[in-house]
Design a protein around this motif. Sequence first.
Motif, mmCIF file in Angstrom:
data_model
loop_
_atom_site.group_PDB
_atom_site.id
_atom_site.type_symbol
_atom_site.label_atom_id
_atom_site.label_comp_id
_atom_site.label_asym_id
_atom_site.label_seq_id
_atom_site.Cartn_x
_atom_site.Cartn_y
_atom_site.Cartn_z
ATOM 1 N N MET A 1 0.764 -0.897 0.174
ATOM 2 C CA MET A 1 -0.146 -0.162 0.206
ATOM 3 C C MET A 1 0.822 1.168 -0.220
ATOM 4 O O MET A 1 2.046 1.456 0.921
ATOM 5 C CB MET A 1 -1.140 0.390 1.412
ATOM 6 N N ALA A 2 0.860 2.280 -1.239
ATOM 7 C CA ALA A 2 1.344 3.350 -0.940
ATOM 8 C C ALA A 2 1.187 3.896 -0.055
ATOM 9 O O ALA A 2 0.268 3.964 0.940
ATOM 10 C CB ALA A 2 0.610 4.438 -1.947
ATOM 11 N N GLY A 3 2.274 4.613 0.575
ATOM 12 C CA GLY A 3 2.271 5.496 1.362
ATOM 13 C C GLY A 3 2.906 5.947 2.208
ATOM 14 O O GLY A 3 4.744 6.285 1.416
ATOM 15 N N THR A 4 3.614 7.024 3.869
ATOM 16 C CA THR A 4 4.505 7.309 4.367
ATOM 17 C C THR A 4 4.797 6.088 5.385
ATOM 18 O O THR A 4 3.830 6.992 6.265
ATOM 19 C CB THR A 4 5.243 8.674 4.338
ATOM 20 N N TYR A 5 5.491 5.499 6.225
ATOM 21 C CA TYR A 5 5.356 3.962 6.510
ATOM 22 C C TYR A 5 6.832 5.352 7.860
ATOM 23 O O TYR A 5 7.905 5.543 7.798
ATOM 24 C CB TYR A 5 5.588 3.417 6.030
ATOM 25 N N THR A 6 6.393 4.787 9.253
ATOM 26 C CA THR A 6 7.502 5.168 10.482
ATOM 27 C C THR A 6 7.133 3.947 11.029
ATOM 28 O O THR A 6 5.677 3.413 11.295
ATOM 29 C CB THR A 6 6.906 6.122 10.951
ATOM 30 N N VAL A 7 8.403 3.727 11.917
ATOM 31 C CA VAL A 7 7.890 2.613 13.722
ATOM 32 C C VAL A 7 7.794 3.252 14.232
ATOM 33 O O VAL A 7 8.704 4.278 14.897
ATOM 34 C CB VAL A 7 8.969 2.283 12.837
ATOM 35 N N ILE A 8 6.384 3.477 15.346
ATOM 36 C CA ILE A 8 6.829 4.071 17.100
ATOM 37 C C ILE A 8 7.528 2.918 18.231
ATOM 38 O O ILE A 8 6.619 1.514 17.488
ATOM 39 C CB ILE A 8 5.402 4.367 17.281
ATOM 40 N N ALA A 9 8.285 3.368 19.043
ATOM 41 C CA ALA A 9 9.037 1.997 19.620
ATOM 42 C C ALA A 9 8.364 1.843 21.074
ATOM 43 O O ALA A 9 8.620 3.621 21.548
ATOM 44 C CB ALA A 9 10.462 1.453 19.508
ATOM 45 N N THR A 10 7.696 0.866 21.631
ATOM 46 C CA THR A 10 6.930 1.311 23.016
ATOM 47 C C THR A 10 8.038 0.648 24.004
ATOM 48 O O THR A 10 7.634 -1.137 23.604
ATOM 49 C CB THR A 10 5.319 1.262 22.941
ATOM 50 N N GLN B 1 5.403 4.790 -2.843
ATOM 51 C CA GLN B 1 4.748 5.356 -4.161
ATOM 52 C C GLN B 1 3.798 4.107 -4.847
ATOM 53 O O GLN B 1 4.337 2.355 -4.783
ATOM 54 C CB GLN B 1 5.914 5.467 -6.106
ATOM 55 N N PRO B 2 2.294 4.236 -5.668
ATOM 56 C CA PRO B 2 2.132 2.916 -6.271
ATOM 57 C C PRO B 2 2.928 2.625 -7.586
ATOM 58 O O PRO B 2 3.022 3.337 -8.283
ATOM 59 C CB PRO B 2 0.951 3.890 -6.495
ATOM 60 N N GLN B 3 2.671 1.449 -8.130
ATOM 61 C CA GLN B 3 2.930 0.853 -8.939
ATOM 62 C C GLN B 3 2.080 1.199 -9.966
ATOM 63 O O GLN B 3 0.638 1.726 -10.223
ATOM 64 C CB GLN B 3 2.683 -0.563 -9.443
#
Length: 171
Positions: free
Chosen positions: A46-55, A72-74
């Motif tokens: 899925m297109a988008g901006t990805y981050t990771v949160i650590a808890t 980016q989308p294909q």
Amino acid sequence: NCMGTVIGLDDSETDVMYQLRRDGTTNVGAPIAGTDSAINFGLINMAGTYTVIATSNVNGCGTIMKGTAVLQPQPTAFTILNSGKQCAGTPVVLNGSQTGTDYVLIQDNTFNIDTLSGTGNMIDFGPQNTTGTYTIIAIGGASTCQAAMNGFLQIQPNPLAFNITPAGISC
């Protein structure tokens, strides 16, 4: 990066849960427990901006991991008309295109024959006379993401043309 990329972290800690998040608000999948080594969140389509949160499991404190992954989308997959075996002189036509996307006609998975820009309509690479198998890939403008178009065209040779004898008018 393009959709279909594996997203991960280069390291992790035990007693910490890592959550992949798209566009800052949507959690993707279940949180993954740290292992004191690299972890991955799998193939993301899925297109988008990805981050990771650590808890932390110990004190509940959280940290946003360094960096982002932007997927980016294909390009949309359109279909080559007249797919399959055809005679020399058959045009290679794609049943649709996207503006901002380039379409590359490839012969025998080796030779880039032509590149046309998408118009939002069908695109025609014209008649092909050289025997071989023709495919098309789309390259998505600024993203450079690629997608193979559906189908192929295998150009077969026409029979050779010979002269009729006797030539001209005969009585």
